[in-house]
Write an enzyme that holds these catalytic residues in place. Sequence first.
Site, short mmCIF file in Angstrom:
data_model
loop_
_atom_site.label_atom_id
_atom_site.label_comp_id
_atom_site.label_asym_id
_atom_site.label_seq_id
_atom_site.Cartn_x
_atom_site.Cartn_y
_atom_site.Cartn_z
N HIS A 1 0.87 -1.18 0.00
CA HIS A 1 0.00 0.00 0.00
C HIS A 1 0.91 1.23 0.00
O HIS A 1 2.03 1.19 0.54
CB HIS A 1 -0.83 -0.05 1.29
N ASP A 33 3.21 -4.36 8.01
CA ASP A 33 1.99 -3.57 7.88
C ASP A 33 0.83 -4.54 8.05
O ASP A 33 0.53 -5.34 7.16
CB ASP A 33 2.00 -2.91 6.49
N GLN A 89 -4.27 -5.38 7.01
CA GLN A 89 -5.19 -6.43 6.55
C GLN A 89 -5.00 -7.73 7.33
O GLN A 89 -5.50 -8.77 6.93
CB GLN A 89 -4.97 -6.69 5.05
N LYS A 109 -10.32 -1.24 10.43
CA LYS A 109 -10.39 -2.43 9.58
C LYS A 109 -10.67 -3.69 10.40
O LYS A 109 -10.76 -4.78 9.87
CB LYS A 109 -9.09 -2.59 8.80
N CYS A 150 -4.73 2.19 -3.70
CA CYS A 150 -3.51 2.76 -3.10
C CYS A 150 -2.32 1.83 -3.29
O CYS A 150 -1.46 1.70 -2.40
CB CYS A 150 -3.70 3.07 -1.61
N1 PMP Z 1 -1.75 -0.85 4.51
C1 PMP Z 1 -2.70 -1.63 3.99
C2 PMP Z 1 -2.33 -3.00 3.50
C3 PMP Z 1 -4.01 -1.17 3.93
O1 PMP Z 1 -4.97 -1.95 3.41
C4 PMP Z 1 -4.31 0.13 4.39
C5 PMP Z 1 -5.71 0.69 4.31
N2 PMP Z 1 -6.31 0.53 3.03
C6 PMP Z 1 -3.29 0.89 4.95
C7 PMP Z 1 -2.03 0.37 4.99
C8 PMP Z 1 -3.52 2.25 5.51
O2 PMP Z 1 -4.34 2.17 6.62
P1 PMP Z 1 -4.96 3.48 7.28
O3 PMP Z 1 -5.55 4.27 6.14
O4 PMP Z 1 -6.01 2.95 8.21
O5 PMP Z 1 -3.87 4.20 7.97
#
Ligand code: PMP
Length: 407
Positions: A124, A201, A204, A227, A365
């Site tokens: 991401h 990270d 997920q 999430k 993203c």
């Molecule tokens: N890493 C991953 C794999 C994600 O799916 C996301 C959210 N789509 C993020 C980072 C960022 O998370 P947040 O917007 O809650 O900070």
Amino acid sequence: LNRFDAEAVRRDFPALDQIVNDNALVYLDNAATTQKPDAVIDAVGDYYRNDNANVHRAAHALSGRATAAFEAARSKLARFINSAGTEELIWTRGTTEAINLVAGSWGRANIAAGDKVLVTELEHHSNIVPWQLLAQEKGAQLVVLPVTDRGELDLDALETLLDERVKLVALSHASNALGTLNPVEAVIAKARSVGAKVLVDGAQGAAHWPVDVQALGCDFYAFSGHKMFGPTGIGALWGRRDLLDAMPPYQGGGEMIERVSFSGTTFNSLPYKFEAGTPNIAGAIGLGAAVDYIESLDRSAAAQHEAALLDYALQRAADCGGLTRVGAPQRAASIYSFLVDGAHPGDVGMLLDQQGVAVRTGHHCAQPLMERFAIPGTVRASFSFYNTFADVDRLFAALEKARRLLF
Ligand code: PMP
């Protein structure tokens, strides 16, 4: 036999029970954010109704209750990921802020010119851009571990990319775009063998599988409350105590200090050293309630149910034809990322929304990953345990109709 009662569980989530565009809502955007159970909504409401006060400061009853609830939530979350102690669990706004904290503090102190930070091609943006900024600032190099056509990490390439100049490996527990469940334990072991630190990270990860940071053997684990059925604007960084202790502060302000004077300031102990300013108290309490909620379920039955939903979707897709799955990871979160042959993902998403089916479309993203597959984006249906086989049927009925309208 799968005994997970999704029909009963979904009654805990009031937002699932609504009409969207004249149809009963089918919510398949869980990788973006999950819905919230009543228990979480009530915990946030109760806090504001009864206990609202600032934490750690005032000598009055409400502040005492707020502080107790806030710290109880920290303990729950620390136990949930099997942290060795609550001082290793730092509240952040979410995964993004947790990663930026590590880049801005550990990274600035430990990455020098000529060093390397290794990320993967399926990250991401929030696990790419902070490292890119750091690398630019320090004259360090960002190294990218490629993915295969299946959308899995190329572990052979890892052997050649890892050397003693790699100081940090930053990878996701699972890909939000394709669902790929990464072999984090194997990557961590290899990274450690060259002396690199590892940040996972976990955006997920935490909602789907029990996370044990000590068993994983990583150095940092970043995740988001929203999430995993908790509120937005709250998440956490877990880090190994020795590393956190040695790291300089990330932001300055109230709460993170021990004593301030114009001749110099000393800093608070962990975890408060990294928690400048009034925190998201209600969010933390809500996330604590989300942990209680998740733990009240049969987690392994929930995970099996999610896997069965994905299997069923893949089978429906094969029967339906004209759909191309992007990547085909062998181990995956319950995410079906695909293209309707000949159609733009954005058009498909709009036509599904018109029928009450909520999916996400676009690059998720993860633009470098989309580039790897030479596509502008995908349609992504991401399932949670409260989804049903009937939801999958609704998705495919809506896709059939979308195709009739498009072609
Ligand atoms: N890493 C991953 C794999 C994600 O799916 C996301 C959210 N789509 C993020 C980072 C960022 O998370 P947040 O917007 O809650 O900070």
